[in-house]
Design a protein around this motif. Structure first.
Motif, mmCIF file in Angstrom:
data_model
loop_
_atom_site.group_PDB
_atom_site.id
_atom_site.type_symbol
_atom_site.label_atom_id
_atom_site.label_comp_id
_atom_site.label_asym_id
_atom_site.label_seq_id
_atom_site.Cartn_x
_atom_site.Cartn_y
_atom_site.Cartn_z
ATOM 1 N N LYS A 46 0.851 -1.197 0.000
ATOM 2 C CA LYS A 46 0.000 0.000 0.000
ATOM 3 C C LYS A 46 0.880 1.238 0.000
ATOM 4 O O LYS A 46 1.866 1.304 0.718
ATOM 5 N N ILE A 47 0.502 2.188 -0.836
ATOM 6 C CA ILE A 47 1.220 3.457 -0.891
ATOM 7 C C ILE A 47 0.270 4.547 -0.412
ATOM 8 O O ILE A 47 -0.867 4.626 -0.878
ATOM 9 N N GLU A 48 0.739 5.342 0.505
ATOM 10 C CA GLU A 48 -0.098 6.443 0.971
ATOM 11 C C GLU A 48 0.254 7.713 0.224
ATOM 12 O O GLU A 48 1.414 8.107 0.167
ATOM 13 N N ASP A 49 -0.765 8.314 -0.368
ATOM 14 C CA ASP A 49 -0.564 9.579 -1.057
ATOM 15 C C ASP A 49 -0.560 10.689 -0.017
ATOM 16 O O ASP A 49 -1.541 10.901 0.692
ATOM 17 N N LYS A 50 0.577 11.385 0.088
ATOM 18 C CA LYS A 50 0.717 12.366 1.166
ATOM 19 C C LYS A 50 -0.172 13.579 0.991
ATOM 20 O O LYS A 50 -0.518 14.242 1.965
ATOM 21 N N HIS A 53 -4.018 11.833 1.390
ATOM 22 C CA HIS A 53 -4.115 10.753 2.378
ATOM 23 C C HIS A 53 -4.883 9.525 1.882
ATOM 24 O O HIS A 53 -5.396 8.751 2.663
ATOM 25 N N ASN A 54 -4.955 9.400 0.560
ATOM 26 C CA ASN A 54 -5.565 8.191 -0.002
ATOM 27 C C ASN A 54 -4.544 7.064 -0.049
ATOM 28 O O ASN A 54 -3.369 7.306 -0.271
ATOM 29 N N GLU A 55 -5.021 5.846 0.130
ATOM 30 C CA GLU A 55 -4.131 4.694 -0.007
ATOM 31 C C GLU A 55 -4.342 4.049 -1.361
ATOM 32 O O GLU A 55 -5.474 3.852 -1.786
ATOM 33 N N THR A 56 -3.247 3.742 -2.023
ATOM 34 C CA THR A 56 -3.334 3.042 -3.298
ATOM 35 C C THR A 56 -2.676 1.683 -3.149
ATOM 36 O O THR A 56 -1.616 1.562 -2.544
ATOM 37 N N GLN A 169 8.988 -0.958 -0.579
ATOM 38 C CA GLN A 169 8.146 0.207 -0.352
ATOM 39 C C GLN A 169 8.707 1.425 -1.101
ATOM 40 O O GLN A 169 7.974 2.142 -1.772
ATOM 41 N N GLU A 173 6.995 3.505 -4.110
ATOM 42 C CA GLU A 173 6.747 4.943 -4.044
ATOM 43 C C GLU A 173 7.338 5.674 -5.244
ATOM 44 O O GLU A 173 6.718 6.558 -5.820
ATOM 45 N N TYR A 176 5.180 4.928 -8.183
ATOM 46 C CA TYR A 176 3.894 5.612 -8.012
ATOM 47 C C TYR A 176 4.016 7.087 -8.391
ATOM 48 O O TYR A 176 3.150 7.655 -9.041
#
Ligand code: GDP
Ligand code: MG
Length: 178
Positions: A46-50, A53-56, A169, A173, A176
């Motif tokens: 899971k990648i968190e969009d800073k 704050h959405n998780e992809t 990770q 990122e 992404y």
């Protein structure tokens, strides 16, 4: 869900398959049989969009290649459409870094540089934790090379798991973001 194709390259016995198994199955096998041709595994992170704050969810489709010379001609089949390449060396074997550098050069000449995230990976870090095995490959030397070439750089241990998750990770990122 995003999907990325990832390929592992490097000399035989540096621990490519062990890194993949640590990441995918969270296990380690002292007596892993060497890879024939190539093996396929997949794993999601899971990648968190800073910013929002959405998780992809990012799915890695991982091609673990055999390092032996006799399989070398097969490698382009696996790296040609790859989004990322993990070029692995063994921190206790200086000549495995030279082999890794050879792979980096091949990737840069055969694959468009902008299309591929390359990560230089020093494995078997656990062997250098005690005083028993001196580290043959200086971290600084490898890191400087990686920096010059614009590669990600990580030192890991497939055996203890140290650094493995963090490495995938950071690759996720980077993919992404691009
Ligand atoms: P590959 O040929 O690059 O796929 O290498 P393998 O994953 O088959 O590993 C080769 C050998 O190195 C096996 O005996 C593994 O158990 C061992 N090995 C792999 N990773 C590590 C590690 O992080 N630490 C130690 N001590 N041994 C490792
Ligand atoms: Mg293998």
């Amino acid at each position: 869900m995003l999907q990325f194709k990832l390929v592992l390259l490097g000399d035989s016995s540096v621990g490519k398959s062990s890194i993949v198994h640590r990441f995918v199955k969270d296990s380690f096998d002292e007596f892993r049989e060497s890879t024939i041709g190539a093996a396929f595994l997949s794993q999601t992170i899971k990648i968190e969009d800073k910013t929002n704050h959405n998780e992809t969810v990012v799915k890695f489709e991982i091609w673990d290649t055999a390092g032996q010379e006799r399989y070398k001609s097969l490698a382009p089949m696996y790296y040609r459409n790859a989004n990322a390449a993990l070029v692995v060396y063994d921190v206790t074997q200086q000549d495995s870094l030279a082999k890794a550098q050879g792979w980096v050069t091949e990737l840069k000449t055969k694959v468009g540089e902008d299309d591929l995230v390359i990560c230089l990976v020093g494995n078997k870090l656990d062997l250098c934790e005690g005083e028993t095995t001196p580290k043959a490959v200086d971290s600084k030397q490898a890191q400087e090379y990686a920096q010059e070439q614009g590669l990600l750089f990580h030192e890991v241990s497939a055996k203890t798991g140290e650094g493995v998750k963090e490495m995938f990770q950071s690759i996720g990122e980077k993919l992404y973001e691009s």
